[in-house]
Design an enzyme around this catalytic site. Sequence first.
Site, mmCIF file in Angstrom:
data_model
loop_
_atom_site.group_PDB
_atom_site.id
_atom_site.type_symbol
_atom_site.label_atom_id
_atom_site.label_comp_id
_atom_site.label_asym_id
_atom_site.label_seq_id
_atom_site.Cartn_x
_atom_site.Cartn_y
_atom_site.Cartn_z
ATOM 1 N N SER A 267 -0.381 -4.121 -3.287
ATOM 2 C CA SER A 267 -1.430 -4.423 -2.275
ATOM 3 C C SER A 267 -2.538 -3.418 -2.526
ATOM 4 O O SER A 267 -2.360 -2.314 -3.274
ATOM 5 C CB SER A 267 -1.049 -4.335 -0.923
ATOM 6 O OG SER A 267 -0.749 -3.052 -0.333
ATOM 7 N N ASP A 268 -3.740 -3.734 -1.813
ATOM 8 C CA ASP A 268 -4.783 -2.557 -1.973
ATOM 9 C C ASP A 268 -4.350 -1.704 -0.611
ATOM 10 O O ASP A 268 -3.551 -2.094 0.087
ATOM 11 C CB ASP A 268 -6.131 -2.995 -1.581
ATOM 12 C CG ASP A 268 -7.471 -2.362 -2.295
ATOM 13 O OD1 ASP A 268 -7.004 -0.927 -2.266
ATOM 14 O OD2 ASP A 268 -8.182 -2.735 -2.847
ATOM 15 N N TRP A 269 -5.123 -0.895 -0.523
ATOM 16 C CA TRP A 269 -4.757 0.363 0.653
ATOM 17 C C TRP A 269 -4.726 -0.419 2.059
ATOM 18 O O TRP A 269 -5.339 -0.726 2.563
ATOM 19 C CB TRP A 269 -6.017 1.192 0.675
ATOM 20 C CG TRP A 269 -5.665 2.537 1.585
ATOM 21 C CD1 TRP A 269 -6.273 2.477 2.861
ATOM 22 C CD2 TRP A 269 -5.152 3.916 1.328
ATOM 23 N NE1 TRP A 269 -5.521 3.796 3.574
ATOM 24 C CE2 TRP A 269 -5.069 4.683 2.681
ATOM 25 C CE3 TRP A 269 -4.340 4.167 0.277
ATOM 26 C CZ2 TRP A 269 -4.621 5.981 2.800
ATOM 27 C CZ3 TRP A 269 -4.025 5.505 0.167
ATOM 28 C CH2 TRP A 269 -4.181 6.316 1.619
ATOM 29 N N GLU A 270 -3.454 -0.419 2.431
ATOM 30 C CA GLU A 270 -2.928 -0.831 3.858
ATOM 31 C C GLU A 270 -3.455 -2.392 3.950
ATOM 32 O O GLU A 270 -3.517 -2.778 5.169
ATOM 33 C CB GLU A 270 -3.552 -0.069 4.858
ATOM 34 C CG GLU A 270 -3.035 1.561 4.870
ATOM 35 C CD GLU A 270 -3.498 2.062 5.963
ATOM 36 O OE1 GLU A 270 -4.443 1.919 6.615
ATOM 37 O OE2 GLU A 270 -2.711 3.091 6.666
ATOM 38 N N SER A 271 -3.751 -3.174 2.923
ATOM 39 C CA SER A 271 -4.171 -4.437 3.038
ATOM 40 C C SER A 271 -3.085 -5.361 3.593
ATOM 41 O O SER A 271 -3.205 -6.546 3.978
ATOM 42 C CB SER A 271 -4.653 -5.020 1.626
ATOM 43 O OG SER A 271 -3.446 -5.219 0.695
#
Length: 716
Positions: A267-271
Site C-alpha cells: 500500500s501507499d502510506w496508510e492507504s
Amino acid sequence: MAADKKPLKTPFLSDTETEAAIDALLGQMTLQEKIGQLTQLGTFDEETDGELIEEGMVGSLLGIRGADSANAIQRVAVEDTRLGIPLLFADDVIHGYRSTFPIPLAEASSWNPDLLEETAAIAAREASSDGISWILAPMVDIARDARWGRIAEGAGEDPFLGSVVAAARVRGIQRNDWTDRPHIMACPKHFAAYGLAEGGRDYNTVDISETRMRETYFPPFQAALDAGAGTIMAAFNEVNGVPASGNRWLLKDVLQGEWNFQGFVVSDWESVDELVQHGYSADREQAGSAAMNAGMHMDMHSLIYHEHLANLIDKGEVSLEVIDDAVRRILRVKYRLGLFMHPYTNNTLASTYMLNPAHLETAREMARQSIVLLKNEGQLLPIAPSVRKLAVIGPLAEDVEAQLGCWRGQGRPEDVVSVLAGIRLLAEAQQTEVVFAAGSGINSADEAELARAVRLARESELAIVVLGESADMSGENNSRVSLDIPAPQMELLQAIHSTGVPVVLVLANGRPLTIEWADAHIPAIVNGWHLGVQAGPAIADVLFGAVNPSGKLPVTFPRHSGQVPIYYNAKKTGRPQMKRYADADVTPLYPFGHGLSYTSFSYEELEVEQAAVKLGESVTVSARIRNTGDRNGVEIVQLYICDVAASVTRPVKELKGFNRLELKAGESRTVTFTLGDQELGFVNGKHEFVVEPGKFNVWIGPSSAKGLEGSFEITV
C-alpha cells in the site's frame, strides 16, 4: 486481428528451489508471524517497535538509513527471533540518494534510456551501501495536468516514452552488480491512474474508461514488470468508485491474473486505513478485509493487518489461503534479494559510494542532457566570449535548496553547486566579470533589491535571469492552481527586460510553467528544471556553449493554466476546425518533443518501404537527418503514427519510436524505424489488443508538431 501483447522479457518469476524453501518456512510459521510479514512500519521506536521485531511481527521498515542502524535492527530479526526471517528496509529514492540527480521529469527530457539506467543504478548503489534493500520507485504515472505537483516525479504525458523510461529505471535499480550485501528491488508506483486526479489535486478522484486505462496508464507499469520489478505500490486514489488499495480488479484480476505478477503489492502510506476516509469501508477492520481480499499484500504503516487480520480469519472474512499467498510473495522477494544469505551491509561502503566523483560526473552529464533550449532568437546563446560583463539576476540563481527538487533523498544543500557558482566558474575562464542580485524573493517583492538588480543589468552586456519554483512548489501535495511564474519574479523579469539589455531566461522548475509573456519578449529561454547537485556546472556548460543542448520536452507546455490538461496525443474530435477558446490560442506554447540546439538539422528523404502490408507484417520507415549547422550536435529523431480510421477513435498522433542521433557539423545519416504489431495495435472496445486493417499516416520529425509525413496501408 488480435495481437498478443509482447511476452514478459525478464519478469519476476520464482523457481522450484526457492518455492521449496518458502514451503518449508511457511510450514513453521504461526499465524502471527505470517501477519508480521505483511506489516511495514514507517517509523521506528527502539523500545516498542523493537519488541514487535523480536516477536516476528514486522516484515519491513521504511526510512531506516545507515548501515549501522539497519544492521542492528536486522540482527534482532535474524538472530533473536524464532525463525530468523530478515527484514526488508525500504526507502523513497526518487532521483538519486546522496548524489541527487535531476528530478525524474527532467531526466525524461534526456530521452536517453542508457543514461537513465545509469543514474538509477548509482542511486541504488548508494542506497544499498546505507542498508536499503527496497527502493519505492520509479514513479511511472502518466501525467497530463501540470497543476498536479507529482508530475515532477514521472516521465510526462506519453505512454511510449513513459514505458521506455520505466524499464530503464527498473533495470538500473535492479542492476545489483555486487555480491557482498542484499540486492535491491524496485517498486513501480502508483497503480493506477494516480496522475489523472481530477483538477490536478493530489489524492483526488479518478474516473476513467477501461480502454483508456489499458492504453495510456497501464503500459509503463507493464514495461516496469517486463524489466523485472518484483513489487508494485498501489495508488492513493479511487478508480471508478473503488479505491486502488481495495480494488480487486486492479490488484488481483489484472495484475496477478492477466499479467501473472508473482511479486507483492504494497500500500501507499496508510492507504489501507484511508479506505475508511474514502467511505469505502466502515471501519479499520473492514478496511483490512477489503484490502487483503483485493490483493494488497503489505500494509504500509497503518498497522491494520497487525491489529485485525487474526480476527478476520477467525470470523471467516479472510481465508488463510489468502494470507499464505501474500506471505509467499513477500518471502519470494526476500529470497530473490539474497537477504537470507547476506542480511547485513558493510558499514564502510557508504564512505566510498556517497558523492563518489564518478557519480557526480554522471549527475553533471544527466543535468546537461536534461536541459531544454526552448527559444534562442538571434542566436543569443551560447554566450559570446566577447561579453565582458554579465549580470546574473533572480532569487533562484544561488538557491541550492531548489535545485534538489522534491523528494531529494539524502541530498543536502551543501552538496549542490548553484547556477550562480557554475556561471562564475566558466565566466572566469573567459575573463568575464559576473555581478549578482536576487532582485526579489521567490514569492515576495523587495523594491530595494529590484532597483539594485535593474542597475546591475544596465551596467552589463547580458542578463541571465534565473526564475521559477522552489522545491516545495512541486511534488506530493503541492498542486498549483496557477502555472505562472510567481508575480514578484515576473515583475523582476519585466523590469530587467525594460532596461534594453539582452536577457536570457533560465527556468528552475518542477513542472511546465506558463511563460507566454516571456516567450513573446525574451529572446532566449532555457528550461533548466530542478537539476540536482550539479545544476550550476550543467547550466553553465550550456549557456557558454561547452555543451550543445539536446533535451526535448517529455510534456507539453501550455500557454495558460486554463488549457490543462493538455497533451499532444489527444483524440480526434468532430469539428476539428472549430476547436478554440474564445479568449486564447488553443495551441500549446511548446509542444511535446520540442527542444532546440545550437546547430540546425534538416529532415530529408522520408521513405516508407512498404506502401501496403498484410496484417502481421512490419513496415519500415526511414529518413535522412542532416546537421546543417557549424557545430556538432545531438538530435532526438521522433517517429509518430496515426491510425486514420479504427473501431475505436485514435489520437491525432502517437509516439512510436525515437533515436538519439549524434551528428558532426555537415554530417548526415539515415535513421530507420520498424513498425510491428506492438506499435500499430491498440486496445479495442472489447479491451483486446488488436491491429486493424486500414490507412496509417506516419511522421519522422524533431517534435510532435513537425516532421516529414508519409502513409501506408494495412490489408487483410
